[in-house]
Design a protein around this motif. Structure first.
Motif, PDB file in Angstrom:
ATOM      1  N   LEU A 163      12.705   7.929   2.996  1.00 16.58           N
ATOM      2  CA  LEU A 163      11.746   6.845   3.035  1.00 16.58           C
ATOM      3  C   LEU A 163      11.430   6.521   4.399  1.00 16.58           C
ATOM      4  O   LEU A 163      10.141   6.432   4.806  1.00 16.58           O
TER       5      LEU A 163
ATOM      6  N   THR B 264       9.329  14.805   1.680  1.00 15.82           N
ATOM      7  CA  THR B 264       8.830  14.546   0.592  1.00 15.82           C
ATOM      8  C   THR B 264       9.594  15.212  -0.578  1.00 15.82           C
ATOM      9  O   THR B 264      10.210  14.857  -1.459  1.00 15.82           O
TER      10      THR B 264
ATOM     11  N   HIS C 271      11.433  -0.825   1.675  1.00 20.42           N
ATOM     12  CA  HIS C 271      12.002   0.514   1.140  1.00 20.42           C
ATOM     13  C   HIS C 271      12.843  -0.021   0.090  1.00 20.42           C
ATOM     14  O   HIS C 271      13.188   1.052  -0.939  1.00 20.42           O
TER      15      HIS C 271
END
Length: 420
Positions: free
Chosen positions: A36, A295, A384
């Protein structure tokens, strides 16, 4: 006995299984948090590219819709008012325009400069830094300054031309369009020197006059000087034929072009617009590919981890059939038994998640370098951590529920009978 206490006692008694799940959660959470952080750094880089790379578009005469007078197109040239109207559109940071002349140029001793062509290919310019040749990266200013719209008699020449003729910034040159016809002489001061970044053997590759000129024979002069060179000459083919507009946010280029085309006072049948965003598109495409890869890796890591956790929990719950059967037989409801399993898993997560947050701050930078990111730009934030903790907690609860299905669908007697 309270189910919370049972959960703690079981976790302590089965410490090997607890340690296995803890290590798995620690590794998974560290990788996801790092992913992330890298993804955010990627997005920030994309935003930076949009601002620093920028893009441009060219507005030029469309000679295909105009007539011809001998060798010259009768299509109308661009006017100063038209150029300024377009420059006033929101999103445009700068502009330049082109008045092409083919002058002869002499030094302060009256000697014609040594160069590769019969004459020079001269661009009259308002703001040369926004000229297509500089925006595209084919030319790079290496000395002095660019021409700006407040300059009157200024000129920029190539490094090769300067070296061949012993010229430097501050020297004065004299341009004459047609010496044999006694056209006006225009004195110009050298304010900048550019280097040719593009392949020296790669000419402009356009089917117009510019393709016959070496890059070293290109010069840029202030618009006032260019207009002074043609004063009194009045050839039909001379005027401002194209303008270049620089857009700071390359992602908004299409929107800016649409707004420009909506200017009703301009007859767009006589002009055409060309977007120049190859550099941005190439860079953003590479960034997009990297973002997609990051991703995908996060999704794959999460999916594989969920499968592993479900397998571990399923094996653990199946090994506890006797315990489960006894708990159900003494009247403890199935939801309470499942809740105990959930608490056992969440107790491990409560320890693993914060430690993963700390470890990811060290790991993220190292992993980021694999994607071409500077370690100091990869920052794992509390946001996060909150995202991973919430989503991770939900996924762990789901994993326990899935793992309990095969056992909890049986009745207590059936569970105990299987253990005999």
């Amino acid at each position: 006995m309270n189910l919370g206490i049972r959960a703690i006692l079981y976790s302590a008694r089965k410490w090997k299984k607890t340690l296995l799940v803890f290590c798995l959660l620690l590794a998974i959470t560290t990788l996801v948090l790092s992913g992330l952080a890298i993804a955010d750094a990627q997005e920030e880089q994309a935003e930076e590219v949009r601002g620093t790379t920028g893009a441009s578009f060219t507005v030029e005469r469309d000679i295909s819709t105009g007539g011809w007078n001998g060798n010259y197109s009768t299509q109308e040239f661009m006017s100063e008012d038209m150029i300024q109207q377009i420059a006033a559109v929101d999103g445009i940071a700068g502009y330049d325009a082109t008045l092409i002349t083919l002058p002869r140029i002499f030094n302060d001793k009256g000697e014609e400069l040594v160069h590769e062509n019969y004459s020079f290919y001269n661009y009259g310019s308002y703001n040369s830094q926004y000229h297509e040749l500089f925006l595209s990266g084919r030319f790079e200013l290496v000395e002095g300054t660019h021409i700006t719209d407040d300059m009157t008699n200024s000129i920029i020449i190539s490094r090769e031309l300067a070296e061949w003729n012993g010229l430097k910034v501050g020297d004065t040159l004299t341009g004459v369009y047609y010496p044999q016809n006694n056209t006006p002489e225009v004195d110009m001061e050298i304010v900048g020197i550019f280097d040719v970044v593009a392949d020296k053997g790669d000419q402009v590759n356009m089917y117009d006059d510019a393709s016959y000129y070496a890059y070293s024979s290109y010069v840029f002069c202030s618009m006032d000087a260019a207009e002074g060179l043609i004063k009194g000459w009045g050839e039909d083919g001379e005027g401002i034929s194209e303008a270049y507009y620089y857009v700071t946010d390359a992602a908004q280029l299409e929107n800016v072009i649409r707004e420009v085309q909506s200017i009703s006072s301009i007859n767009w049948n006589n002009y055409k617009i060309t977007a120049n965003d190859e550099v941005y598109q190439n860079i953003s495409s590479a960034l997009s590919d990297t973002g997609t890869l990051i991703t995908t890796l996060i999704i794959v890591i999460t999916a594989v981890s969920m499968v592993l956790i479900i397998l571990i929990l399923t094996m653990s719950i199946r090994s506890r059939k006797r315990e489960t059967g006894i708990l159900l037989a003494v009247g403890i409801a199935k939801p309470a038994v499942i809740l105990q399993y959930v608490l056992e898993t969440l107790l491990i997560a409560v320890v693993a998640f914060p430690l993963a947050y700390l470890s990811s701050k060290q790991v993220a930078g190292t992993l980021g370098t694999l994607f071409g990111k500077a370690a100091e730009n990869i920052i794992v934030t509390p946001e996060h951590f909150m995202l991973v903790a919430i989503v991770g907690g939900i996924l762990l609860v789901a994993a326990v529920l899935v793992s309990s299905i095969s056992t909890m669908r049986l009745k207590p007697k059936q569970i105990l009978a299987q253990m005999e």
